[in-house]
Design an enzyme around this catalytic site. Structure first.
Site, short mmCIF file in Angstrom:
data_model
loop_
_atom_site.label_atom_id
_atom_site.label_comp_id
_atom_site.label_asym_id
_atom_site.label_seq_id
_atom_site.Cartn_x
_atom_site.Cartn_y
_atom_site.Cartn_z
N GLY A 69 -14.31 7.41 36.02
CA GLY A 69 -14.90 7.86 37.28
C GLY A 69 -14.30 7.17 38.50
O GLY A 69 -14.05 7.82 39.53
N THR A 70 -14.08 5.89 38.41
CA THR A 70 -13.54 5.14 39.55
C THR A 70 -12.17 5.68 39.94
O THR A 70 -11.89 5.92 41.13
CB THR A 70 -13.43 3.64 39.18
OG1 THR A 70 -14.74 3.17 38.85
CG2 THR A 70 -12.86 2.83 40.34
N ASN A 151 -26.51 6.75 41.38
CA ASN A 151 -26.61 5.97 40.15
C ASN A 151 -27.70 4.90 40.21
O ASN A 151 -28.16 4.45 39.17
CB ASN A 151 -25.27 5.30 39.84
CG ASN A 151 -24.65 4.65 41.05
OD1 ASN A 151 -24.38 5.31 42.06
ND2 ASN A 151 -24.43 3.36 40.99
N HIS A 201 -18.14 7.88 29.66
CA HIS A 201 -18.99 6.85 29.04
C HIS A 201 -20.45 6.89 29.46
O HIS A 201 -21.27 6.15 28.92
CB HIS A 201 -18.39 5.45 29.23
CG HIS A 201 -18.53 4.86 30.59
ND1 HIS A 201 -19.44 3.88 30.87
CD2 HIS A 201 -17.87 5.10 31.74
CE1 HIS A 201 -19.32 3.53 32.14
NE2 HIS A 201 -18.37 4.26 32.70
N THR A 237 1.47 7.82 29.81
CA THR A 237 1.19 8.51 28.54
C THR A 237 -0.31 8.73 28.41
O THR A 237 -1.11 7.81 28.65
CB THR A 237 1.71 7.65 27.36
OG1 THR A 237 3.09 7.43 27.57
CG2 THR A 237 1.48 8.34 26.03
N CYS A 325 -22.37 -2.41 38.66
CA CYS A 325 -21.19 -2.97 39.32
C CYS A 325 -21.58 -3.96 40.40
O CYS A 325 -20.79 -4.81 40.76
CB CYS A 325 -20.37 -1.85 39.94
SG CYS A 325 -20.28 -0.43 38.88
N1 PLP Z 1 -19.57 6.97 40.29
C1 PLP Z 1 -20.83 6.81 39.87
C2 PLP Z 1 -21.93 7.57 40.55
C3 PLP Z 1 -21.12 5.93 38.82
O1 PLP Z 1 -22.38 5.77 38.43
C4 PLP Z 1 -20.05 5.23 38.20
C5 PLP Z 1 -20.32 4.27 37.12
O2 PLP Z 1 -21.03 3.30 37.28
C6 PLP Z 1 -18.75 5.45 38.66
C7 PLP Z 1 -18.54 6.34 39.71
C8 PLP Z 1 -17.58 4.78 38.04
O3 PLP Z 1 -17.25 5.39 36.82
P1 PLP Z 1 -16.38 4.60 35.74
O4 PLP Z 1 -17.26 3.53 35.20
O5 PLP Z 1 -16.05 5.63 34.70
O6 PLP Z 1 -15.17 4.07 36.43
#
Ligand code: PLP
Length: 389
Positions: A69-70, A151, A201, A237, A325
């Site tokens: 996601g990041t 989140n 995940h 890759t 985080c």
């Molecule tokens: N965006 C949101 C809303 C999230 O909840 C998260 C994860 O905590 C992320 C982005 C980041 O995703 P990833 O952990 O797959 O990098």
């Protein structure tokens, strides 16, 4: 252990692990190679792309696999902003004050490159108003990024309506659907979005793999240069086993998310109403109804979130305070401040996020344990005014 931190991550479902294992074993081919092993890997990656695309109501060519996601958020924001500045001669971006750090910090990085960013405020439930977006749009606005669901507090944003406002103005719209993809409808046409980030995940898939949906016609500048994989948008890759895991979990969710969500929601509602009933000076954070099915987030006056986590952990209950985080830092959550909570209240936050394997017994145990923990911490707290308990 009673795991109530599914907003942070989830356990890989056994069926997903089983689907991945061959690609960590004998099927170790590089999809970019021309021999049979390579061909097999390529076919597998492209099948996975079709499955993820189908879940989004998109075309396979519109799905770019990423490292989660990041990365998807960074590719969307930086990738689109850098192209659109050149193309549309504008440098204004609109986002919200409650985005995940993956979006917020990408925004700060873009500010250092000279972009001008507006951070829309939210109301006390964490909702971005459609009118505030309308008012913030300018002639030089090139991109809007608003998350699908938050989140930390679970609030679901009115993405289709917000995106319609951006579309009307001809502005590209991104949504971070990391907390919603696979768990609630995320058709890119119904949501009306041009870019959408997702991650495996949070939905019982592996960590370190996700995707970015990129609507046909939207151009992005890659963040990573190299062999030109993923239509030159993400060199390197491919993470074949991870991509297989993502597709497998998407398929599993398409079959099971409905019934699982119903059960999770019932437990979540019981948890919320019991906590609010049993604990004085407790408040629910986030929207009371337009919220993620698994999210129960609270603030308790006169309590430190971190201390609550430690006491819960000592009883075998895994929870979090603000987002995974940001926990560990002493700064109160930017989301809780944005919904108007004072610093001292924001420090007393607790997020309980449920998953498919939680049982009613587990929820009852938490309902039993939490009031005592809060009372104990308040007894020790110098913040409690005399006579308030
Ligand atoms: N965006 C949101 C809303 C999230 O909840 C998260 C994860 O905590 C992320 C982005 C980041 O995703 P990833 O952990 O797959 O990098």
């Amino acid at each position: 252990m009673i795991y109530l931190d599914h907003g942070a991550t989830t356990k890989v479902d056994p069926s997903v692990l089983e689907a991945m294992l061959p690609y960590l074993g004998d099927e170790y081919g590089n999809p970019n190679c021309l021999h049979t092993l390579g061909h097999n890997a390529r076919r597998t990656v492209e099948e996975a792309r079709e499955q993820v695309a189908e879940a989004l109501g998109a075309r396979p060519r519109e799905v770019v696999f990423t490292g989660g996601g990041t990365e998807s958020d960074n590719l969307a924001l930086k990738g689109a902003a850098r192209v659109l500045r050149e193309r549309n001669n504008g440098n204004h971006i609109i986002t919200s004050a409650i985005e995940h750090h993956a979006v917020l910090h990408a925004g700060y990085a873009l500010e250092r490159e000279g972009f001008d960013i507006t951070y829309l405020p939210v109301d006390e439930d964490g909702v971005v108003s459609i009118e505030s977006l309308r008012l913030a749009l300018r002639d030089d606005t090139i991109l809007v990024a608003i998350m699908h669901a938050n989140n930390e507090i679970g609030t679901i944003e009115p993405i289709a309506e917000l995106a319609a406002v951006a579309k009307e103005a001809g502005v590209v719209f991104h949504t971070d659907a990391v907390q919603t993809f696979g768990r609630m409808p995320t058709s890119v046409d119904e949501l009306n979005v041009d870019l959408l980030s997702l991650s495996a995940h949070k939905i019982y898939g592996p960590k370190g793999v996700g995707a970015l949906y990129v609507r046909r016609g939207v151009r992005l500048q890659p963040l990573v240069d190299g062999g030109g994989q993923e239509r030159k948008l993400r060199s390197g890759t491919e993470n074949v086993a991870g991509i297989v895991g993502l597709a497998a979990t998407v398929q599993r969710m398409r079959t099971h998310a409905g019934e699982e969500s119903k059960a999770i929601r019932a437990l979540r509602d019981k948890l919320i109403s019991s906590v609010l009933e049993k604990i004085p000076r407790a408040r629910l954070t986030g929207h009371p109804t337009r919220r993620l099915d698994n999210s129960a987030s609270f603030c308790f006056d006169y309590v430190e979130g971190e201390s609550m986590l430690l006491l819960l952990d000592s009883l075998g209950i895994a929870a979090s305070s603000a987002s995974a985080c940001t926990s560990g830092s002493l700064e109160p959550s930017h989301v809780l401040l944005a919904i108007g909570l004072p610093h001292e209240v924001a420090h007393g936050s607790l997020r309980l996020t449920l998953g498919k394997d939680n049982t009613e017994e587990e929820i009852d145990t938490v309902i039993e344990a939490l009031p005592g923990i809060v009372t104990r911490l308040r007894e020790m707290s110098p913040m409690v005014p005399a006579g308030s308990e």
